[in-house]
Write an enzyme that holds these catalytic residues in place. Structure first.
Site, PDB file in Angstrom:
ATOM      1  N   ASP A  99       0.784  -1.244   0.000  1.00 33.97           N
ATOM      2  CA  ASP A  99       0.000   0.000   0.000  1.00 33.97           C
ATOM      3  C   ASP A  99       0.816   1.295   0.000  1.00 33.97           C
ATOM      4  OD1 ASP A  99      -1.501  -2.167   0.804  1.00 33.97           O
ATOM      5  OD2 ASP A  99      -2.205  -1.264   2.651  1.00 33.97           O
ATOM      6  N   GLN A 147       4.290   0.572   2.001  1.00 32.94           N
ATOM      7  CA  GLN A 147       4.518  -0.647   2.764  1.00 32.94           C
ATOM      8  C   GLN A 147       5.620  -1.424   2.065  1.00 32.94           C
ATOM      9  OE1 GLN A 147       2.187  -2.298   5.578  1.00 32.94           O
ATOM     10  NE2 GLN A 147       2.823  -0.184   5.828  1.00 32.94           N
TER      11      GLN A 147
HETATM   12  C1  FRU Z   1      -3.829  -3.723   2.625  1.00 38.76           C
HETATM   13  C2  FRU Z   1      -3.239  -4.137   3.958  1.00 38.76           C
HETATM   14  C3  FRU Z   1      -3.622  -3.173   5.048  1.00 38.76           C
HETATM   15  C4  FRU Z   1      -2.501  -3.357   6.027  1.00 38.76           C
HETATM   16  C5  FRU Z   1      -1.321  -3.545   5.117  1.00 38.76           C
HETATM   17  C6  FRU Z   1      -0.236  -4.438   5.668  1.00 38.76           C
HETATM   18  O1  FRU Z   1      -3.135  -4.233   1.540  1.00 38.76           O
HETATM   19  O2  FRU Z   1      -3.631  -5.458   4.271  1.00 38.76           O
HETATM   20  O3  FRU Z   1      -4.897  -3.416   5.608  1.00 38.76           O
HETATM   21  O4  FRU Z   1      -2.330  -2.259   6.866  1.00 38.76           O
HETATM   22  O5  FRU Z   1      -1.824  -4.089   3.926  1.00 38.76           O
HETATM   23  O6  FRU Z   1       0.877  -4.433   4.831  1.00 38.76           O
END
Ligand code: FRU
Length: 451
Positions: free
Chosen positions: A17, A33
């Site tokens: 994300d 992420q």
């Molecule tokens: C969405 C998600 C979010 C979480 C993140 C973890 O893709 O699952 O809900 O915060 O990725 O990497």
């Protein structure tokens, strides 16, 4: 060979994300992420880049690492907001002890926009209202009518998904306010967001567990919106934001002109059969920044105007006749990193097919069927990687605005009415572009820019 050239991608490991998107002190900040250690989900850090134009990005040191008791199994998704000239990041600290999950909504603050000081949880695991499970995450913080709001994705104890809201006057003390989505919405809603333009408002979120329904909801999970203020939403008027394959967990922010911009993750949870993993040890990119407007209860998405800065080597063709098919090679139009705009006649009433990344046995095909009022993207013959076709209803086709990068396509239709996004993994010699039609027709204008 597949590392995207003009999309934000990780140096190695897995990107998911977009997080903490903000225009702050004259610069755009994007976090994402990132698992730097492996091409799989785990050990999520916040990678960090900045830019003055959203085109040329500078890598910065990792902003958040999962090193504390409240985030030891991942600094999960969240958002950014400015207060007193400081940059505040809100994120979910994911903690897992022997399969028992805990979620902490945490704060980190920066004065220089590079170094972040973790302040720890502002909403503790133990303070999650008893109506919800510990699937409680992805804080999106913004100010509305003088009060700070935090939207969170949540799961009720009956294992249905929803979006909830907390409020605060100081960004530190948060009080549960209400559940925004009433009724069932799959088994979990992730990454909620909210935009307002004039009198139009939309709640954006990524539900998990919607059943496929004709052309709709064919991906593993969805991302979309409901046109509505932050009042409690009973009715399910959910519209998907993207009609392609990989598009999930988008986040919005305001650009320097105070316009809403969206960046999404060009990936899908739990789908890791991407050839870039084995061949190049990286996986996934972010989408291009998309400019958002709401018109007649629909979100329109167009490539952000700053992307024009990427344009080089312009080729423009006018009044081009297409008989059976037109190979654009003869105009020196080909490649694996480009922008292609096909302007059709306002009254265009034929079928059209555009093959991208065309090679010996490969092609990625966008097509429009006028009779059936159907647009589609087919990657059955794209090369390696996932296959399939995605479709959507479209009354009229007037403009096809395509961005091709080394392992991705983003296709914007008309004034941003629909977008198809997806990953493709063609051979590096598959560079051709062909346009086909069933009847003779004339294309008023084709614009091509090599990147
Ligand atoms: C969405 C998600 C979010 C979480 C993140 C973890 O893709 O699952 O809900 O915060 O990725 O990497």
């Amino acid at each position: 060979m597949w590392k995207n050239k003009f999309h934000i991608s990780p140096p190695s490991g897995l990107l998911n994300d977009p997080n903490g998107l903000i225009f702050w002190n004259g610069e755009y900040h994007v976090f994402y992420q990132w698992n730097p250690f492996a091409c799989e989900h785990g050990a999520k850090h916040w990678a960090h880049l900045k830019s003055t134009d959203m085109v040329n990005w500078q890598n910065l040191p990792i902003a958040l690492s999962p090193t504390d008791w409240f985030d030891k199994n991942g600094c999960y998704s969240g958002s950014a907001i400015e207060k007193d000239n400081k940059l505040y990041l809100f994120y979910t600290g994911n903690v897992k002890n022997k399969d028992i999950r805990e979620s902490y909504q945490c704060l980190a603050i920066s004065i220089d926009g590079i170094n972040f000081e973790k302040k720890g949880p502002v909403i503790h695991n133990k303070d999650i209202p008893k109506e919800y499970t510990k699937h409680f995450r992805d804080p999106k913080v913004f100010k509305k009518d003088g009060v700070y709001k935090m939207l969170l994705g949540a799961q009720r104890v009956d294992l249905t998904g929803t979006v909830i809201m907390f409020s605060s006057s100081n960004l530190i003390d948060w009080v549960f306010e209400k559940e925004i989505i009433k009724g069932e919405f799959g088994f979990m809603c992730e990454c909620p967001d909210f935009i307002e333009t004039g009198d139009s408002k939309a709640l954006i979120f990524s539900p998990q567990g919607l059943k496929a329904d004709g052309y709709l909801y064919n991906n593993r999970y969805q991302s979309g919106y409901i046109i509505r203020d932050l009042t409690e939403i009973e009715k399910n008027n959910f519209t998907e934001l993207d009609r392609g394959f990989e598009f999930y967990a988008p986040q919005t922010f305001k650009d320097e002109c105070n316009k809403n911009v969206l960046i999404g993750w060009m990936g899908m949870p739990e789908e890791l059969d991407h050839p870039s993993i084995k061949e190049e040890n990286w996986v996934h990119s972010l989408t291009l920044p998309r400019y958002l407007e709401i018109f007649e209860n629909k979100i329109l998405q167009t490539p952000h105007p700053n992307l024009k800065k990427l344009r080089k080597d312009k080729i423009v063709l006018e009044n081009i006749e297409v008989k059976d098919y037109l190979n654009l090679l003869k105009y020196n139009i080909l490649g694996d990193t480009y922008e292609l705009i096909v302007h059709l006649d306002d009254n265009f009433s034929g079928d059209i097919e555009i093959d991208l990344r065309k090679g010996k046995n490969e092609k990625t095909t966008f097509s429009f069927d006028f009779e059936q009022k159907k647009a589609s993207l087919n990657r059955d013959f794209s090369g390696s990687g996932y296959k399939g076709v995605r479709k959507c209803h479209l009354n009229k086709l007037k403009k096809i605005h395509i961005f091709v990068d080394r392992c991705s396509v983003e296709i914007f239709l008309n004034n941003g009415e629909e977008v198809f996004t997806g990953n493709i993994y063609p051979n590096k010699e598959s560079l051709g572009i062909e346009i086909k039609g069933k009847i003779l027709f004339t294309i008023p204008k084709i614009e091509f820019y090599k990147f």
